[in-house]
Scaffold this active site. Structure first.
Site, PDB file in Angstrom:
ATOM      1  N   LYS A 100       0.767  -1.263  -0.007  1.00 50.23           N
ATOM      2  CA  LYS A 100      -0.067  -0.141  -0.019  1.00 50.23           C
ATOM      3  C   LYS A 100       0.706   1.179   0.155  1.00 50.23           C
ATOM      4  CE  LYS A 100      -4.415  -1.468   1.504  1.00 50.23           C
ATOM      5  NZ  LYS A 100      -4.188  -2.891   1.995  1.00 50.23           N
ATOM      6  N   GLU A 122      -9.817   7.248   4.030  1.00 51.47           N
ATOM      7  CA  GLU A 122     -10.533   6.485   4.776  1.00 51.47           C
ATOM      8  C   GLU A 122      -9.899   4.972   5.085  1.00 51.47           C
ATOM      9  OE1 GLU A 122     -11.308   6.307   1.198  1.00 51.47           O
ATOM     10  OE2 GLU A 122     -10.966   4.301   1.211  1.00 51.47           O
ATOM     11  N   SER A 388       1.356  -9.950  -1.096  1.00 54.32           N
ATOM     12  CA  SER A 388       1.042  -8.482  -0.877  1.00 54.32           C
ATOM     13  C   SER A 388       1.560  -7.937   0.663  1.00 54.32           C
ATOM     14  CB  SER A 388      -0.455  -8.252  -1.238  1.00 54.32           C
ATOM     15  OG  SER A 388      -0.969  -8.927  -0.318  1.00 54.32           O
TER      16      SER A 388
HETATM   17  C1  PLP Z   1      -5.298  -3.961   1.583  1.00 52.82           C
HETATM   18  C2  PLP Z   1      -4.706  -5.057   1.597  1.00 52.82           C
HETATM   19  C3  PLP Z   1      -4.793  -6.012   0.186  1.00 52.82           C
HETATM   20  C4  PLP Z   1      -6.092  -5.683  -0.635  1.00 52.82           C
HETATM   21  O1  PLP Z   1      -6.028  -4.575  -1.235  1.00 52.82           O
HETATM   22  P1  PLP Z   1      -5.915  -4.445  -3.005  1.00 52.82           P
HETATM   23  O2  PLP Z   1      -6.183  -3.167  -3.132  1.00 52.82           O
HETATM   24  O3  PLP Z   1      -6.616  -5.369  -3.457  1.00 52.82           O
HETATM   25  O4  PLP Z   1      -4.447  -5.057  -3.071  1.00 52.82           O
HETATM   26  C5  PLP Z   1      -4.048  -7.272  -0.052  1.00 52.82           C
HETATM   27  N1  PLP Z   1      -3.129  -7.331   0.673  1.00 52.82           N
HETATM   28  C6  PLP Z   1      -2.800  -6.729   1.727  1.00 52.82           C
HETATM   29  C7  PLP Z   1      -1.621  -7.244   2.605  1.00 52.82           C
HETATM   30  C8  PLP Z   1      -3.459  -5.741   2.220  1.00 52.82           C
HETATM   31  O5  PLP Z   1      -2.851  -4.668   3.202  1.00 52.82           O
END
Ligand code: PLP
Length: 402
Positions: A100, A122, A388
């Site tokens: 993010k 938000e 992610s």
């Molecule tokens: C917020 C988040 C997501 C989901 O958000 P996307 O916009 O779909 O990437 C996925 N993995 C992690 C670790 C997150 O913090």
């Protein structure tokens, strides 16, 4: 076992149109009073973000502050288990623990150049709130984060983080007191403060140009992947890229430079919660129908008369009733293969990665790991999973399960 997506006719475009559409999805459905803000952004975002000055600042912070490039790690024991070649794109190693921050760094640099010193955001689980509070502290900018009162109780450690970083966290007290109510408060704030405020949206959702802008900031993920694969295997193209989809920003970043390369199969993993048809799910590509949410036309979970259905997932980041318009388009044109993983399966995936590779993934990312059980690969395939985020924030959930 899944079939590979049929090859598309070359004339399908995966780039956003001038009006903000990906095929039938996207656009900017906003109240009249937001028109000026969104229009300013639309007219300026490409000019600013493509400038040499912007690119220099963005790249330098991604390198020295976020810690990029993130490694592309060949997970040998995992590969052996599934009899193929599995590489993990390590977004979990980014500063603040997930992808993010790539987007919030981009948007804060943009806000500075638009001369907007006040930042609003938000947040649901608090991950985007923390990433926003982080870059505001970095730039010495005012930060207001709207968060549902219920979420503030559930995600107390992230509320503490945001406060430690100097952000003001304002509880949303209306409705179900969760993410959609926090979004309403943020939009209200933006309408009241159009001159000095930039609204940082955390995924590839919202009115045009947000989905395209966020996808571009996150596209550094696939830009690095191409180089890293070229270096490792002499070929920049994997056979598969697998990513979890909440709003879809990490997936958009991991897919971005491969969208037009039909040899690379894209797998979008959604949260099936307690089961797709259990009534407690977030599997938007299966259950969703076209509608408007957060300012764009996309697939969303709604009742016959257009009321949004409360989603459910064990992972807060996937607990969202829609998906970004790019993903709606990719799925409806068969460019991306949609898969869904239940809460239970994601916990098994998380435990597997911890035990076999010594990496504790975020619950969201664990959905992408769990999909390996449901697919079959050739021994020679190169399979990239976008990891992610890291699992520190989810330890309480993991402890309950173990
Ligand atoms: C917020 C988040 C997501 C989901 O958000 P996307 O916009 O779909 O990437 C996925 N993995 C992690 C670790 C997150 O913090």
């Amino acid at each position: 076992m899944i079939e590979p997506a049929p090859k598309q006719k070359q004339n399908v475009s995966y780039q956003v149109s001038d009006e903000g559409y990906y095929g039938n999805f996207g656009g900017a459905f906003i109240p009249e009073m937001l028109h000026h803000n969104v229009e300013t952004l639309r007219k300026n975002y490409l000019k600013i973000t493509k400038s040499v000055d912007f690119q220099r600042a963005f790249k330098s912070l991604l390198r020295d502050y976020v810690g990029r490039p993130t490694p592309l790690y060949l997970a040998e024991r995992l590969s052996k288990k599934y009899n193929t070649n599995i590489l993990l794109k390590r977004e979990d190693l980014c500063h603040t623990g997930a992808h993010k921050i790539n987007n919030t760094i981009g948007q804060i640099l943009l806000a500075k150049r638009l001369k907007k010193p006040r930042i609003i955001a938000e947040t649901g689980a608090g991950q985007h709130g923390v990433a926003t509070a982080t870059v505001c502290a970095l730039m010495g900018m005012e930060c207001i984060v709207y968060m549902g009162e219920v979420d503030m109780e559930r995600q107390a450690p992230n509320v503490a983080r945001m406060k430690m970083l100097g952000a003001k966290v304002i509880p949303a007290l209306s409705g179900s007191r969760t993410l959609k109510d926090a979004t309403n408060e943020a939009i209200r704030d933006w309408i009241s403060n159009p001159e000095d405020t930039h609204y940082i949206i955390g995924s590839v959702v919202g009115p045009h140009p947000y989905p395209d802008m966020v996808a571009r900031f996150q596209s550094v993920i696939s830009e690095e992947m191409q180089k890293q694969l070229k270096q490792k295997y002499g070929n920049p193209n994997p056979d598969y890229i697998i990513a979890c989809v909440g709003g879809g920003s990490n997936a958009a970043g991991a897919f971005y430079h491969y969208l037009d390369n039909l040899d690379v199969k894209l797998v979008a993993v959604e949260a099936a919660g307690e089961g797709i048809h259990s009534g407690k799910s977030a599997a938007t590509s299966v259950l969703g129908t076209p509608g408007v949410i957060h300012g764009s036309k996309t697939l969303l979970m709604q009742t016959a008369d257009g009321q949004i259905v409360e989603p459910h997932s064990i992972s807060a980041g996937l607990d969202y009733p829609g998906i970004g318009p790019l993903h709606a388009h990719l799925i409806r044109t068969n460019r991306a293969i949609p898969m869904s993983i239940t809460d239970e399966e994601s916990l098994i995936g998380a435990t597997l990665l911890a035990r076999i590779e010594g990496i504790i993934p975020a619950l969201e990312s664990a959905h992408a790991i769990a999909v390996l059980e449901k697919m079959s690969f050739k021994k020679s395939d190169i399979v990239v999973i976008n990891l992610s985020g890291r699992g520190d924030k989810d330890l309480q959930t993991y402890m309950k399960y173990l």
